[in-house]
Design a protein around this motif. Structure first.
Motif, PDB file in Angstrom:
ATOM      1  N   GLN A  19      29.044  -7.767   6.656  1.00  0.00           N
ATOM      2  CA  GLN A  19      28.542  -7.464   8.062  1.00  0.00           C
ATOM      3  C   GLN A  19      28.345  -8.836   8.633  1.00  0.00           C
ATOM      4  O   GLN A  19      27.702  -9.922   8.251  1.00  0.00           O
ATOM      5  CB  GLN A  19      27.093  -6.871   7.688  1.00  0.00           C
ATOM      6  N   VAL A  58      32.408  -7.089  12.239  1.00  0.00           N
ATOM      7  CA  VAL A  58      31.934  -6.154  11.290  1.00  0.00           C
ATOM      8  C   VAL A  58      30.483  -5.768  11.445  1.00  0.00           C
ATOM      9  O   VAL A  58      29.725  -6.597  11.436  1.00  0.00           O
ATOM     10  CB  VAL A  58      32.365  -6.723   9.772  1.00  0.00           C
ATOM     11  N   ASP A  75      30.637  -0.223   9.549  1.00  0.00           N
ATOM     12  CA  ASP A  75      32.250  -0.635   8.986  1.00  0.00           C
ATOM     13  C   ASP A  75      31.966  -0.993   7.618  1.00  0.00           C
ATOM     14  O   ASP A  75      32.995  -1.242   6.838  1.00  0.00           O
ATOM     15  CB  ASP A  75      32.659  -1.761   9.659  1.00  0.00           C
ATOM     16  N   LEU A  89      33.335  -4.715   4.218  1.00  0.00           N
ATOM     17  CA  LEU A  89      34.228  -3.998   4.933  1.00  0.00           C
ATOM     18  C   LEU A  89      35.047  -2.917   4.296  1.00  0.00           C
ATOM     19  O   LEU A  89      35.714  -3.501   3.299  1.00  0.00           O
ATOM     20  CB  LEU A  89      35.197  -5.003   5.758  1.00  0.00           C
TER      21      LEU A  89
END
Length: 128
Positions: free
Chosen positions: A62, A9, A13, A20
């Motif tokens: 992330q 991720v 994204d 996400l």
């Protein structure tokens, strides 16, 4: 369930909440399902016909790694029905489940084409 793909991720994204984006995850899943069906049915002309209820159960942030798993539910005449789960390797939580996804094999005319497959085949078995 066999887990085939891992995705990392990245900032691009994420949604505005810093998690996400669901659409990104669904794109990853649809691509993985298409690749799986192409390999199983030995036909590059595959389309996604149907996805059952999509159940988002958790998310990813992330830097997390998402793993996508696929199982065959059944072989149809021109279709392959699959189920899918994506999970967060970092938190060990299931992110999404989809109980049935129907992929259809097409002929050159763009219409459903019988594929003649009835069981899962593994690449190693084809190489023997």
């Amino acid at each position: 369930m066999r887990f085939h793909t891992r995705k990392w991720v990245k900032p691009e994204d994420l949604n505005p909440n810093g998690t996400l984006f669901g659409g990104k995850l669904l794109a990853w899943i649809d691509e993985e399902l298409a690749l799986y069906a192409i390999i199983q049915l030995e036909n590059s002309r595959i389309v996604t016909k149907h996805m059952s209820e999509i159940n988002f159960r958790s998310s990813a942030r992330q830097g997390d790694i998402v793993e996508i798993g696929i199982d065959v539910v059944r072989f149809g005449n021109s279709s392959l029905t699959l189920k899918c789960e994506a999970r967060n390797i970092m938190t060990r939580e299931t992110i999404i489940t989809i109980d049935t996804i129907t992929m259809v094999s097409l002929g050159e005319d763009g219409k459903p084409k019988a594929h003649g497959k009835t069981t899962i085949e593994y690449i190693n078995d084809r190489l023997k």
